[in-house]
Design an enzyme around this catalytic site. Structure first.
Site, PDB file in Angstrom:
ATOM      1  N   GLY A 165      65.235  54.608  44.765  1.00 27.39           N
ATOM      2  CA  GLY A 165      64.867  55.210  43.483  1.00 27.39           C
ATOM      3  C   GLY A 165      65.775  56.324  43.030  1.00 27.39           C
ATOM      4  O   GLY A 165      65.514  56.959  41.999  1.00 27.39           O
ATOM      5  N   PRO A 189      68.324  53.160  49.203  1.00 26.71           N
ATOM      6  CA  PRO A 189      68.902  53.145  47.861  1.00 26.71           C
ATOM      7  C   PRO A 189      69.390  51.758  47.476  1.00 26.71           C
ATOM      8  O   PRO A 189      69.923  51.031  48.312  1.00 26.71           O
ATOM      9  CB  PRO A 189      70.089  54.114  47.970  1.00 26.71           C
ATOM     10  CG  PRO A 189      70.378  54.243  49.413  1.00 26.71           C
ATOM     11  CD  PRO A 189      69.189  53.791  50.196  1.00 26.71           C
ATOM     12  N   GLY A 190      69.175  51.387  46.241  1.00 29.54           N
ATOM     13  CA  GLY A 190      69.671  50.115  45.719  1.00 29.54           C
ATOM     14  C   GLY A 190      70.572  50.390  44.535  1.00 29.54           C
ATOM     15  O   GLY A 190      71.793  50.460  44.642  1.00 29.54           O
ATOM     16  N   CYS A 211      66.863  29.979  24.670  1.00 33.06           N
ATOM     17  CA  CYS A 211      65.941  29.559  23.621  1.00 33.06           C
ATOM     18  C   CYS A 211      64.724  30.472  23.550  1.00 33.06           C
ATOM     19  O   CYS A 211      63.576  30.037  23.735  1.00 33.06           O
ATOM     20  CB  CYS A 211      65.535  28.113  23.869  1.00 33.06           C
ATOM     21  SG  CYS A 211      66.965  27.054  24.076  1.00 33.06           S
ATOM     22  N   GLU A 212      64.963  31.744  23.370  1.00 37.72           N
ATOM     23  CA  GLU A 212      63.925  32.771  23.272  1.00 37.72           C
ATOM     24  C   GLU A 212      64.401  33.793  22.266  1.00 37.72           C
ATOM     25  O   GLU A 212      65.530  34.306  22.410  1.00 37.72           O
ATOM     26  CB  GLU A 212      63.774  33.518  24.613  1.00 37.72           C
ATOM     27  CG  GLU A 212      63.237  32.723  25.760  1.00 37.72           C
ATOM     28  CD  GLU A 212      61.734  32.564  25.684  1.00 37.72           C
ATOM     29  OE1 GLU A 212      61.050  33.499  25.209  1.00 37.72           O
ATOM     30  OE2 GLU A 212      61.244  31.496  26.082  1.00 37.72           O
TER      31      GLU A 212
HETATM   32  C1  LIG Z   1      60.405  49.634  48.673  1.00 39.63           C
HETATM   33  C2  LIG Z   1      61.610  49.775  47.831  1.00 39.63           C
HETATM   34  N1  LIG Z   1      62.676  50.397  48.344  1.00 39.63           N
HETATM   35  C3  LIG Z   1      63.813  50.554  47.631  1.00 39.63           C
HETATM   36  C4  LIG Z   1      63.904  50.081  46.333  1.00 39.63           C
HETATM   37  C5  LIG Z   1      65.201  50.286  45.593  1.00 39.63           C
HETATM   38  O1  LIG Z   1      65.049  51.088  44.494  1.00 39.63           O
HETATM   39  P1  LIG Z   1      66.341  51.577  43.664  1.00 39.63           P
HETATM   40  O2  LIG Z   1      67.130  50.362  43.364  1.00 39.63           O
HETATM   41  O3  LIG Z   1      65.794  52.204  42.459  1.00 39.63           O
HETATM   42  O4  LIG Z   1      67.084  52.516  44.550  1.00 39.63           O
HETATM   43  C6  LIG Z   1      62.807  49.453  45.744  1.00 39.63           C
HETATM   44  C7  LIG Z   1      62.886  48.962  44.364  1.00 39.63           C
HETATM   45  O5  LIG Z   1      61.994  48.432  43.782  1.00 39.63           O
HETATM   46  C8  LIG Z   1      61.636  49.276  46.523  1.00 39.63           C
HETATM   47  O6  LIG Z   1      60.557  48.670  46.030  1.00 39.63           O
END
Ligand SMILES: Cc1ncc(COP(=O)(O)O)c(C=O)c1O
Length: 422
Positions: A242, A281-282, A351-352
């Site tokens: 997040g 982190p993603g 098609c939306e």
């Molecule tokens: C449990 C959990 N960890 C990590 C993430 C990654 O979040 P972000 O991409 O915002 O860092 C998510 C995203 O939904 C999540 O559900």
């Protein structure tokens, strides 16, 4: 501009990453195409490692974007992966041969996924609900393993982000409510096949205020402290992902160490013992290094108050605008265009009527069919959310390094779209 790939530059209107022209890349690999500034992405991994310290359990959230090349890169830098499905697990297993540095998350874990995870030495399983505990216990017991688990709790500290990416709060479906947490913990602690190792909160995505992490970790440490005797080994505090990552027009851009400090400060409020932090982190790793290239098709100026540009991709390669109205700044990167801009609606090919990539895109007034458009801050939750809607083949992915282009994922063929049909 903090939302763009770090090595992006423009020469006579043509976009480059490093020395590589994105117009050439579009020509060579076709469009739509996902392109990553690979040096920027690697730099982001290093920045997290430095800010949080090597002893942190880094678990990159595969849901943001996953490919074997990325898993390899993460492994080299000492990172593991946060997975939520058999497909994500198998990508990691195939690439590095073990799931030991992997955390298994998610609200619904299938039995075959749980078994696959445990059989391949899976690291931690984050327990989302009480129903799951019995499933985990059964699988671990039949495989004769004592499986480390952490418990995901649901706290009401989320509310500063978009409702679609908020994952903690009294009406959210994720994790165990704090009022049931003790009961769930007792169930885990009394199991012979599960090892209670720690606690987990993921507040949501795009958290700007580090104080939220502190609050969440403080509640976690309070809970852990009141259940001290049930913790086996060094406690893990998983603060989730997040971490904020800017889109066009968003100025907040904290040093990552601010988050690290907030997390440790929160834990220390009630926890005096040894501990390890885990983070997932993603978006903050992959979003800004990534762009999507499109080719402009027809331009329709015969309706509405602005012309439509129709592009060769859309909600099948980036569903985010249709899903939650996300905004991605577009650039015409073809070169030699007018400096005067006008407003266009840029729509996808599907098609939306909701397949509108950008409703008010400022682009050169002489934008023409065949031009290459670049959609920015599109490295996260795009390729990973891609679909074959309208049986459009999924686009390929390339990375650009200091020494040129690396191919990460092949573009699907027409035939790939019906490969499982019987
Ligand atoms: C449990 C959990 N960890 C990590 C993430 C990654 O979040 P972000 O991409 O915002 O860092 C998510 C995203 O939904 C999540 O559900």
């Amino acid at each position: 501009m903090n939302y763009l790939p770090k090595n992006l530059s423009f020469k006579e209107g043509i976009a480059y990453i490093g020395e590589t022209s994105l117009v050439d890349v579009a020509k060579n690999y076709g469009t739509p195409l996902y392109v990553y500034d690979w040096e920027h992405l690697k730099g982001n991994i290093d920045a997290f490692t430095e800010a949080f310290g090597k002893e942190t359990l880094f678990r990159y959230a595969a849901k943001a974007f996953i490919s074997k090349a990325l898993v390899k890169e993460l492994k080299e830098k000492g990172w593991g992966v946060d997975v939520v499905s058999g497909g994500e697990m198998a990508t990691v297993q195939e690439t590095v041969g073990t799931l030991e540095n992997t955390v298994f998350n998610g609200t619904f874990k299938r039995t075959d996924e749980i078994e696959y995870f445990i059989q391949n030495n899976g690291g931690h399983i984050s327990v989302d609900n009480r129903y799951e505990i019995e499933m985990l216990e059964k699988a671990a017991s039949s495989l004769k393993k004592k499986q480390p688990v952490i418990m995901r709790i649901n706290l009401d500290v989320g509310a500063e982000t978009h409702p679609m990416v908020l994952t903690s709060g009294y009406d959210q479906q994720f994790g165990i409510s704090i009022s049931f947490a003790e009961e769930a913990l007792n169930q885990i602690a009394s199991s012979k096949s599960l090892l209670f190792s720690g606690i987990h909160v993921h507040i949501g995505s795009q958290i700007k205020d580090p104080e939220r992490y502190k609050l969440a970790m403080s509640s976690c440490s309070e809970f852990m402290n009141s259940n001290l005797e049930k913790v086996e080994g060094e406690a893990v505090f998983n603060a989730g992902g997040g971490f904020f990552s800017p889109y066009a027009g968003e100025e907040v851009d904290h040093e990552l160490s601010v988050y690290s400090k907030a997390i440790h400060d929160g834990i220390k409020e009630h926890w005096g013992e040894g501990y390890k932090i885990m983070i997932e982190p993603g978006r903050a790793l992959v979003n800004n290094p990534g762009v999507i290239l499109y080719t402009a098709g027809a331009i329709k100026a015969d309706r509405g108050d602005k012309p439509y540009i129709l592009v060769d991709g859309g909600m099948s390669d980036n569903p985010r605008p249709a899903l939650y109205g996300s905004e991605h700044k577009l650039f015409n990167i073809s070169g030699g265009k007018s400096e005067n801009e006008t407003v266009y609606a840029v729509s996808g090919r599907h098609c939306e009527s909701g397949d509108l990539l950008v409703s008010d895109a400022m682009l050169p007034e002489d934008t023409a069919s065949g031009d290459i458009l670049m959609s920015t801050s599109t490295g996260a939750y795009t390729f990973s959310m891609a679909s074959n809607y309208n049986r459009v083949p999924k686009s390929g992915v390339v990375g650009i390094t200091d020494s040129g282009v690396i191919e990460l994922v092949n573009r699907q063929s027409f035939q790939d779209t019906f490969i499982n049909d019987l």
